[in-house]
Write an enzyme that holds these catalytic residues in place. Structure first.
Site, PDB file in Angstrom:
ATOM      1  N   THR B 158       0.833  -1.198   0.000  1.00 29.90           N
ATOM      2  CA  THR B 158       0.000   0.000   0.000  1.00 29.90           C
ATOM      3  C   THR B 158       0.873   1.256   0.000  1.00 29.90           C
ATOM      4  OG1 THR B 158      -1.296   1.408   1.519  1.00 29.90           O
ATOM      5  CG2 THR B 158      -0.334  -0.556   2.460  1.00 29.90           C
ATOM      6  N   SER B 193      -0.956   2.706  10.919  1.00 30.37           N
ATOM      7  CA  SER B 193      -1.964   1.865  11.582  1.00 30.37           C
ATOM      8  C   SER B 193      -1.344   0.488  11.658  1.00 30.37           C
ATOM      9  CB  SER B 193      -3.269   1.799  10.780  1.00 30.37           C
ATOM     10  OG  SER B 193      -3.109   0.957   9.643  1.00 30.37           O
ATOM     11  N   TYR B 195      -2.516  -2.133  10.497  1.00 28.95           N
ATOM     12  CA  TYR B 195      -2.636  -2.706   9.150  1.00 28.95           C
ATOM     13  C   TYR B 195      -1.496  -2.226   8.254  1.00 28.95           C
ATOM     14  CZ  TYR B 195      -3.767  -2.315   4.237  1.00 28.95           C
ATOM     15  OH  TYR B 195      -3.660  -2.309   2.880  1.00 28.95           O
ATOM     16  N   HIS B 196      -1.320  -0.912   8.148  1.00 28.70           N
ATOM     17  CA  HIS B 196      -0.268  -0.409   7.258  1.00 28.70           C
ATOM     18  C   HIS B 196       1.101  -0.945   7.679  1.00 28.70           C
ATOM     19  CE1 HIS B 196      -3.413   2.714   6.336  1.00 28.70           C
ATOM     20  NE2 HIS B 196      -2.971   2.465   5.129  1.00 28.70           N
ATOM     21  N   LYS B 199       2.008  -4.297   6.324  1.00 31.13           N
ATOM     22  CA  LYS B 199       2.484  -4.259   4.935  1.00 31.13           C
ATOM     23  C   LYS B 199       3.964  -3.895   4.887  1.00 31.13           C
ATOM     24  CE  LYS B 199      -1.400  -4.793   2.589  1.00 31.13           C
ATOM     25  NZ  LYS B 199      -1.614  -5.812   1.566  1.00 31.13           N
ATOM     26  N   VAL B 225      -8.310   2.362  -3.768  1.00 30.71           N
ATOM     27  CA  VAL B 225      -9.058   1.933  -4.956  1.00 30.71           C
ATOM     28  C   VAL B 225     -10.508   2.394  -4.840  1.00 30.71           C
ATOM     29  CG1 VAL B 225      -9.663  -0.030  -6.407  1.00 30.71           C
ATOM     30  CG2 VAL B 225      -7.579  -0.116  -5.014  1.00 30.71           C
ATOM     31  N   ARG B 255     -17.189   5.956   0.128  1.00 34.83           N
ATOM     32  CA  ARG B 255     -18.025   6.464   1.217  1.00 34.83           C
ATOM     33  C   ARG B 255     -18.698   7.791   0.827  1.00 34.83           C
ATOM     34  NH1 ARG B 255     -17.892   5.294   6.234  1.00 34.83           N
ATOM     35  NH2 ARG B 255     -17.219   7.272   7.142  1.00 34.83           N
ATOM     36  N   TYR B 269     -12.610  14.124   7.339  1.00 37.08           N
ATOM     37  CA  TYR B 269     -11.928  13.969   8.634  1.00 37.08           C
ATOM     38  C   TYR B 269     -11.010  15.171   8.861  1.00 37.08           C
ATOM     39  CZ  TYR B 269     -13.239   8.968   8.569  1.00 37.08           C
ATOM     40  OH  TYR B 269     -13.916   7.777   8.534  1.00 37.08           O
TER      41      TYR B 269
HETATM   42  N1  LIG Z   1      -9.037  -1.749  -1.470  1.00 36.54           N
HETATM   43  C1  LIG Z   1      -8.090  -0.820  -1.467  1.00 36.54           C
HETATM   44  O1  LIG Z   1      -8.334   0.387  -1.591  1.00 36.54           O
HETATM   45  C2  LIG Z   1      -6.657  -1.224  -1.333  1.00 36.54           C
HETATM   46  C3  LIG Z   1      -5.672  -0.219  -1.361  1.00 36.54           C
HETATM   47  C4  LIG Z   1      -4.327  -0.562  -1.227  1.00 36.54           C
HETATM   48  C5  LIG Z   1      -3.974  -1.893  -1.068  1.00 36.54           C
HETATM   49  N2  LIG Z   1      -4.942  -2.859  -1.029  1.00 36.54           N
HETATM   50  C6  LIG Z   1      -4.515  -4.254  -0.831  1.00 36.54           C
HETATM   51  O2  LIG Z   1      -5.083  -5.089  -1.807  1.00 36.54           O
HETATM   52  C7  LIG Z   1      -5.412  -6.344  -1.238  1.00 36.54           C
HETATM   53  C8  LIG Z   1      -6.863  -6.664  -1.488  1.00 36.54           C
HETATM   54  O3  LIG Z   1      -7.686  -5.657  -0.896  1.00 36.54           O
HETATM   55  P1  LIG Z   1      -9.256  -5.737  -1.020  1.00 36.54           P
HETATM   56  O4  LIG Z   1      -9.784  -4.356  -0.922  1.00 36.54           O
HETATM   57  O5  LIG Z   1      -9.604  -6.560  -2.187  1.00 36.54           O
HETATM   58  O6  LIG Z   1      -9.605  -6.496   0.356  1.00 36.54           O
HETATM   59  P2  LIG Z   1     -10.794  -7.545   0.638  1.00 36.54           P
HETATM   60  O7  LIG Z   1     -10.957  -7.595   2.118  1.00 36.54           O
HETATM   61  O8  LIG Z   1     -11.965  -7.240  -0.183  1.00 36.54           O
HETATM   62  O9  LIG Z   1     -10.139  -8.924   0.117  1.00 36.54           O
HETATM   63  C9  LIG Z   1      -9.147  -9.617   0.809  1.00 36.54           C
HETATM   64  C10 LIG Z   1      -9.455 -11.101   0.653  1.00 36.54           C
HETATM   65  O10 LIG Z   1      -8.414 -11.858   1.278  1.00 36.54           O
HETATM   66  C11 LIG Z   1      -8.992 -12.908   2.022  1.00 36.54           C
HETATM   67  N3  LIG Z   1      -8.060 -13.268   3.099  1.00 36.54           N
HETATM   68  C12 LIG Z   1      -7.640 -12.496   4.141  1.00 36.54           C
HETATM   69  N4  LIG Z   1      -6.813 -13.187   4.920  1.00 36.54           N
HETATM   70  C13 LIG Z   1      -6.680 -14.420   4.374  1.00 36.54           C
HETATM   71  C14 LIG Z   1      -5.946 -15.580   4.763  1.00 36.54           C
HETATM   72  N5  LIG Z   1      -5.174 -15.606   5.860  1.00 36.54           N
HETATM   73  N6  LIG Z   1      -6.037 -16.694   3.976  1.00 36.54           N
HETATM   74  C15 LIG Z   1      -6.805 -16.679   2.861  1.00 36.54           C
HETATM   75  N7  LIG Z   1      -7.535 -15.599   2.464  1.00 36.54           N
HETATM   76  C16 LIG Z   1      -7.462 -14.475   3.227  1.00 36.54           C
HETATM   77  C17 LIG Z   1     -10.319 -12.354   2.501  1.00 36.54           C
HETATM   78  O11 LIG Z   1     -11.254 -13.372   2.794  1.00 36.54           O
HETATM   79  C18 LIG Z   1     -10.761 -11.491   1.326  1.00 36.54           C
HETATM   80  O12 LIG Z   1     -11.573 -12.207   0.424  1.00 36.54           O
HETATM   81  C19 LIG Z   1      -5.082  -6.259   0.227  1.00 36.54           C
HETATM   82  O13 LIG Z   1      -3.818  -6.845   0.463  1.00 36.54           O
HETATM   83  C20 LIG Z   1      -5.033  -4.791   0.482  1.00 36.54           C
HETATM   84  O14 LIG Z   1      -4.164  -4.468   1.531  1.00 36.54           O
HETATM   85  C21 LIG Z   1      -6.268  -2.546  -1.161  1.00 36.54           C
END
Ligand SMILES: NC(=O)c1ccc[n+]([C@@H]2O[C@H](COP(=O)([O-])OP(=O)(O)OC[C@H]3O[C@@H](n4cnc5c(N)ncnc54)[C@H](O)[C@@H]3O)[C@@H](O)[C@H]2O)c1
Ligand SMILES: NC(=O)c1ccc[n+]([C@@H]2O[C@H](COP(=O)([O-])OP(=O)(O)OC[C@H]3O[C@@H](n4cnc5c(N)ncnc54)[C@H](O)[C@@H]3O)[C@@H](O)[C@H]2O)c1
Lengths: 409, 409
Positions: B158, B193, B195-196, B199, B225, B255, B269
């Site tokens: 990220t 955070s 989470y971050h 990564k 995204v 949102r 925010y």
């Molecule tokens: N959505 C965003 O804006 C965004 C931005 C930057 C980075 N990302 C990264 O992209 C990736 C996907 O994001 P997203 O928005 O699709 O998230 P999401 O929560 O929609 O999808 C993540 C998927 O991973 C699965 N998962 C989580 N832990 C798991 C595990 N231990 N074993 C198997 N499956 C597991 C979940 O069930 C889920 O289906 C993430 O790594 C996220 O950090 C997303």
């Protein structure tokens, strides 16, 4: 609790120190030293390190007592008590109870799996190392936030977090000018084992909680510690500290001294140009005391590089050879294939001024070699297990299968 | 396996792609897109994200089908099959079997807990997030080393790993001159955070295995995204992607669109100067395809900043207000206390050239707002749960107690 805390300033006189990992090599020496200096000390330890030794069939060169007997002996000799909490800091219920009962002003956190080779044995030890260290430290941060917000965290990091960059290594931060703008940023990290990586993760996690929650923390990026004797551990054989010399937990210099004592050639990995910071265990305890006596401010994430001298592996071999000669030992050196992935010739210039500025008076290796290292190795040379002298864990050969071949007896 | 691997060079034509997290927002869109482009796709997912939704009482704005029905429908429409492996990648036995059975040329790893607010709910979610993400990724690295050494790891990172430094953000590395010497080092990380931070930990772990084991990896430091529609998801309602708008999983722009659609003021925010990189979900799938088609070299740890445009939160509010007007919506904006700990006014200039150089053709937000965002929000506005609109997780108030107050019905 008897401590004098002040809700918006530093703890003026920190007195109650929780030493996590207090049964280990640095932790035991530190616990004794702080107790001797009249701090109230609580040892928190799961004793998992003793389990690793059993499982790997290794042992301290020096005979060590149980933590219970160590603390009893200390009390008998000095009248000073130490609290003892036996449990795993990854178990948050245990950690919470220890915090609530002891009410620390300072937590000194040594309680991690600390061997790079151990973390490179197999997948399950790699995962164990990162889980144990990262989650344990997260729990400590949450415990401080919840139960002891003013508490100063003194956390052991490692110089290995920085790797071997081609520029000077600063203490935690680097001021960078880029495209005409300037900022002071965390020094870039390039760790080279799952263990060293776990320390990098910890540092990032701690820095965040300082910023987000106002936690006060000192990250001591420690060099390789050598030696075994401190003023307190030498008072009685039951206070004796551990001395690791095996291929998994033994650090470079301890290993060389044992090799010299038993007449085994010193095992230099590869070209031997690998340069690192080193310090005497007597300086570890001094540094920790200095960090405690001069606490970080609320919200401050302070980083000290904790070592006193830089040596290459070849330098160390030369020093041990020379000191050995004085004691009548004939010391040879061989190069063995490097089990690690690391640069064997590189630039290395790491700053280490901040602890000196706080008052650290370093011991120098050339003295310690004779008065606390080689002679200890010679004294206990009959306890040396020769099968533990060669390294046998390769960074590249690590696989997913647990290393559980039938034990060689 | 049908793939054409070459033991000392890149896989010339990667075909078999394992998409970890393939049931999620980015993962499902990517799986469909790659399958459409004739890659052999396997979805690996524990479905834990659907569990979070159940536990928090939240739901996608768009109705989504089960992963089984999604894949069945895709087959019925196009004749293309996808393998499905349901399990947790933290369970190494499961992951090994999936690797051995599917034999991937590429692993695209989306499978993490990806919400910053989720990781800041309580201690147990913070620990879960770091454990799930860090150990899951370690397992993926070990599986590649053991079962599929040539396999290219495409890992989602990220942009949040960099924080908001006062200098330009480069793509993964920074060339630094310091005291007259120069080196190119990993760009310093300042995540904000748990989470971050997870990564950041992943990135360090992956970089090490590239160096130590010769793993080839691309770290896609993705921006925020937005959007929901891609060419494939719009083919049938059972292929519809998720659209998160709640305070935990909803990202800023999604949102705002939902707030505009239901007549709620846009919740900025704090000062709203927080600037980040953004991209359309249609660009996420393009970027991943580009990374796959142009693999990293063995031992290379390649970092791309994956976003197309930078906006401040105030910019976004302005754009949504303007677009809303075209659709006859009266959009208000309010400032709400910032639940996060972050700079609300800062310099931000992040590079993002590498994917453009590989051929990325970006969608721009001003178009997407009207053709894929506001109209989706309006279409499903009757499904909006108004109790999920305000943020309710504070970075500072996080405590150790599980947040399990009786559920409000
Ligand atoms: N959505 C965003 O804006 C965004 C931005 C930057 C980075 N990302 C990264 O992209 C990736 C996907 O994001 P997203 O928005 O699709 O998230 P999401 O929560 O929609 O999808 C993540 C998927 O991973 C699965 N998962 C989580 N832990 C798991 C595990 N231990 N074993 C198997 N499956 C597991 C979940 O069930 C889920 O289906 C993430 O790594 C996220 O950090 C997303
Ligand atoms: N020894 C060195 O040369 C050196 C160099 C740099 C940094 N350090 C750091 O200093 C610290 C202490 O190192 P050491 O050489 O004394 O190691 P050690 O193995 O002798 O001691 C560590 C102690 O922590 C305990 N421990 C580990 N995980 C625990 C857990 N989850 N809960 C409770 N207790 C736990 C062990 O049982 C052990 O007693 C470590 O963090 C290490 O990384 C050591």
């Amino acid at each position: 609790s008897g401590s004098s805390t002040n809700s918006n300033g530093p703890i003026s006189k920190p007195r109650r120190v929780m030493v996590i990992g207090g049964d280990g090599f640095c932790g035991w020496a530190t616990s004794l030293h702080l107790s001797n200096k009249n701090y109230e000390v609580a040892v928190v330890d799961s004793l998992v390190r003793r389990l690793f030794d059993h499982q790997l069939g290794i042992d301290s060169l020096t005979p060590i007592s149980s933590i219970q007997n160590r603390i009893r002996r200390w009390k008998a000799l000095t009248g000073k008590t130490m609290q003892l909490y036996i449990g795993d800091i990854c178990d948050f219920e245990f950690l919470s109870e220890a915090f609530k009962s002891f009410e620390p002003d300072v937590v000194v956190h040594f309680g991690e799996q600390r061997s790079a080779p151990y973390s490179m044995i197999d997948r399950s030890r790699a995962v164990f190392t990162q889980h144990n260290n990262v989650i344990g430290t997260l729990n400590v941060l949450f415990a401080i936030k919840e139960f002891s917000e003013e508490c100063h965290l003194v956390k052991l990091g490692t110089m290995g977090e920085y790797g071997t960059p081609n520029i000077d290594i600063e203490e935690g931060y680097l001021t960078i000018t880029h495209n005409g703008r300037t900022d002071t940023l965390p020094y870039p990290k390039q760790a080279s084992s799952f263990y060293h990586l776990s320390k990098v993760h910890d540092s990032h996690n701690i820095a965040f909680t300082c910023k987000a929650w106002g936690i006060r923390a000192t990250d001591l990026n420690q060099g390789v510690v050598y030696g075994v004797r401190t003023d307190e551990t030498t008072l009685h054989e039951e206070l004796c500290n551990r001395f690791d010399y095996d291929g998994v937990f033994g650090t470079a210099l301890n290993r060389f001294c044992v090799q010299a004592a038993v007449g085994h050639p010193l095992t230099v990995y590869g070209k031997g140009g690998q340069t690192r910071g080193y310090l005497d265990i007597r300086d570890t305890v001094q540094c920790v005391e200095l960090a405690i006596a001069n606490p970080a401010k609320p919200g401050e994430f302070r980083v000290f590089n904790q070592f006193t001298e830089q040596f290459s592996v070849n330098d160390l071999a030369g020093l041990v050879t020379k000191a050995g000669k004085k004691l009548g030992l004939e010391v040879q050196t061989i190069s063995v294939p490097n089990p690690r992935v690391e640069a064997e010739e590189h630039y290395y210039n790491a700053k280490h001024r901040k602890l000196i500025e706080l008052g650290l008076k370093p011991h120098v290796l050339s003295d310690s070699l004779l008065d606390s290292l080689l002679n200890v190795a010679i004294q206990f040379k009959d306890r040396v297990d020769h099968s533990q002298i060669m390294p046998n864990i390769s960074w590249k050969k690590i696989g997913v299968k647990p290393r559980t071949a039938p034990v060689q007896l």
